[in-house]
Write an enzyme that holds these catalytic residues in place. Structure first.
Site, PDB file in Angstrom:
ATOM      1  N   ARG A 164       0.796  -1.227   0.000  1.00 47.86           N
ATOM      2  CA  ARG A 164       0.000   0.000   0.000  1.00 47.86           C
ATOM      3  C   ARG A 164       0.835   1.287   0.000  1.00 47.86           C
ATOM      4  O   ARG A 164       0.713   2.128   0.889  1.00 47.86           O
ATOM      5  CB  ARG A 164      -0.961   0.040   1.200  1.00 47.86           C
ATOM      6  CG  ARG A 164      -1.713  -1.219   1.515  1.00 47.86           C
ATOM      7  CD  ARG A 164      -2.897  -1.487   0.650  1.00 47.86           C
ATOM      8  NE  ARG A 164      -3.937  -0.502   0.571  1.00 47.86           N
ATOM      9  CZ  ARG A 164      -5.038  -0.481   1.297  1.00 47.86           C
ATOM     10  NH1 ARG A 164      -5.206  -1.361   2.254  1.00 47.86           N
ATOM     11  NH2 ARG A 164      -5.973   0.418   1.080  1.00 47.86           N
TER      12      ARG A 164
ATOM     13  N   ARG B  69     -14.891  -1.406  11.698  1.00 46.66           N
ATOM     14  CA  ARG B  69     -14.313  -0.312  10.932  1.00 46.66           C
ATOM     15  C   ARG B  69     -15.207   0.060   9.761  1.00 46.66           C
ATOM     16  O   ARG B  69     -15.223   1.216   9.338  1.00 46.66           O
ATOM     17  CB  ARG B  69     -12.928  -0.700  10.386  1.00 46.66           C
ATOM     18  CG  ARG B  69     -11.850  -0.715  11.441  1.00 46.66           C
ATOM     19  CD  ARG B  69     -10.469  -0.779  10.813  1.00 46.66           C
ATOM     20  NE  ARG B  69     -10.476   0.012   9.610  1.00 46.66           N
ATOM     21  CZ  ARG B  69     -10.194  -0.441   8.387  1.00 46.66           C
ATOM     22  NH1 ARG B  69      -9.826  -1.678   8.214  1.00 46.66           N
ATOM     23  NH2 ARG B  69     -10.253   0.351   7.350  1.00 46.66           N
TER      24      ARG B  69
END
Ligand code: UD1
Length: 434
Positions: free
Chosen positions: A125, A401
């Protein structure tokens, strides 16, 4: 730490409602940085990432009201003063999408300090494409002590061609471009509905953007933006997860408050796998699965292809289909964390690099399993809904989340699921994000 206790075997029947899209709400909240006026966002999902974004904006001096009610989930953000244009590591490490404040901060405040996010559970990422784009727009970027510092008195319009399609990269640079001097041409942009959502908010704030939702966007920079009120679109990944829940439990589920046009790739694949899908209206879809499920291959792609954020959930379904399904993950290099837990429940899955071979018709048996990231958690919930016996899912903070009160929603359509512990009570730092 909260856990889910799930007893499998009940078909899900009834109507289940989808919340607003977390991945739209996050960039839209960051967009409030671009104006001194108030920005009000409706249909905000009540999930932990939104609370993290609220903390992030508040830590910079923004005033953020966030309220959840029966009728409306809403936030009003005022970034009239930004006393501290910095995204601290304590927050960034819990939510990678924090890097979305980089572009808007440089555009509005002339500088940004953002902690480098580091790797996460599903892959490396990097944010190199965000950085490269800002540099092309004239920002000076330095990196020290784990922080990235970007400065520009005023960004300049530029011709940006993304080497790779990136969702938050497109959003970050779009927010930078709307206040830049002159025209920005962005090519190879992400076409995800969340990018289109953000662009619609920015246009409501006075931005001039052409081509949102296509791979080429042309932005004419303006000197200032004003406040706006905007309603976030429904969450297509939550909707997709519920469609799989209906199919895997051989249920009859109406997924309401969704946008079926954002679900085409998911619907097509579920139909190929033998589920019956009816689009009932512009905001509801019915899923039924009374016959056998059949194997069908998936290959994750950027929108409008099959979303990587649905790969784990689809894999749970594939364990119940007749035949062999191939699952190819093209977006992230390490997004098979759910496999080992599914295997512990009795699934027959072999991973080879970015491909997984799922041999279906597995008899899943309940087990104690561990959630490793947001969508992996969803896949374990789906598997537990059809497993024989009572499963215990640990670390459901990952689920919190991005899924709003999932256990209440699933219970409402017949699932046997309960939470041990209090929602949002645990103070864990989930070091991953999507
Ligand atoms: C967003 C979504 C996430 C989804 C993902 C792909 C949010 C908050 N998250 O994440 O749910 O799984 O899109 O649909 O919207 N990359 C680079 N350099 C960069 C940026 C990205 O190499 O600067 C690579 C990534 O490592 C990855 C690919 O590009 O392999 C796609 O990533 P990206 O679209 O940026 O994902 P996110 O925006 O982080």
């Amino acid at each position: 730490m909260d856990k889910f206790v799930i007893r499998g075997g009940n078909p899900l029947i009834g109507t289940i409602r989808v919340s607003g899209a977390k991945n739209s709400a996050l960039p839209c909240m960051a967009a409030a940085i671009l104006t001194e006026d108030e920005v009000t966002l409706e249909n905000i999902p009540q999930v932990r990432d939104i609370e993290t974004e609220r903390r992030l904006l508040a830590s910079m001096g923004a005033e953020v009201e966030l309220g959840y009610g029966r009728a409306q989930h809403r936030t009003t953000i005022s970034c009239r003063t930004l006393s501290d244009p910095e995204a601290k590591y304590e927050i960034v490490k819990t939510m990678r999408a924090s890097s979305l404040v980089l572009g808007p901060l440089v555009a509005r405040a002339g500088m940004a300090r953002v902690a480098m996010p580091g790797g996460c559970a599903i892959g490396g990422r990097p944010i190199d494409l965000h950085i490269k784009g800002l540099e092309k727009m004239g920002a000076t970027i330095t990196q020290e002590h784990g922080y990235l510092e970007a400065r520009a008195s005023r960004l300049k319009g530029a011709h940006l061609v993304f080497d790779k399609i990136t969702v938050t990269g497109t959003e970050d640079l779009l927010m930078a471009a709307v206040l830049a001097e002159g025209e920005t041409l962005m090519e190879n942009c992400a076409r995800e509905p969340e990018v289109t959502d953000l662009a619609a908010l920015l246009v409501a704030m006075g931005a001039r953007i052409d081509g949102a939702g296509t791979s080429t966007m042309r932005i004419q920079g303006v000197t200032s933006l004003h406040g706006a009120r905007y309603r976030i679109n429904p969450d297509r990944i939550e909707a997709g997860t519920f469609l799989v829940a209906g199919a895997i439990t051989r249920g009859d589920l109406i997924v309401a408050n969704c946008n079926p046009s954002h679900l085409s790739a998911i619907i097509a694949k579920l139909e190929e796998a033998g589920a019956r899908i009816d689009i009932l209206s512009s905001d509801s879809v019915r899923v039924r699965a009374d016959g056998a499920l059949k194997a069908a291959d998936i290959s994750t792609e950027e929108y409008p292809g099959f979303p990587t954020d649905m790969q784990a959930q689809y894999m749970a379904l594939a364990t119940q289909a007749e035949g062999v399904s191939m699952v190819k993950e093209n977006i992230f290099e390490n997004r098979f964390m759910h496999v080992q837990e599914l295997v512990r429940m009795g699934a027959n899955i072999k991973v080879d690099g970015r491909s997984a071979t799922v041999r279906g018709s597995a008899r899943l048996s309940a087990a104690a399993v561990m959630c490793s990231d947001l969508r992996a958690s969803a896949s374990l919930v789906l598997a537990a809904l059809v497993a024989d016996g009572e499963s215990i899912l640990d670390r459901v903070y990952h689920m919190d989340r991005g899924y709003e009160r999932i256990e209440e929603k699933l219970r409402g359509v017949g699932a046997q699921i309960r939470r041990m512990g209090n929602v949002f009570a645990s103070r864990q730092d989930p070091v991953e994000a999507d």
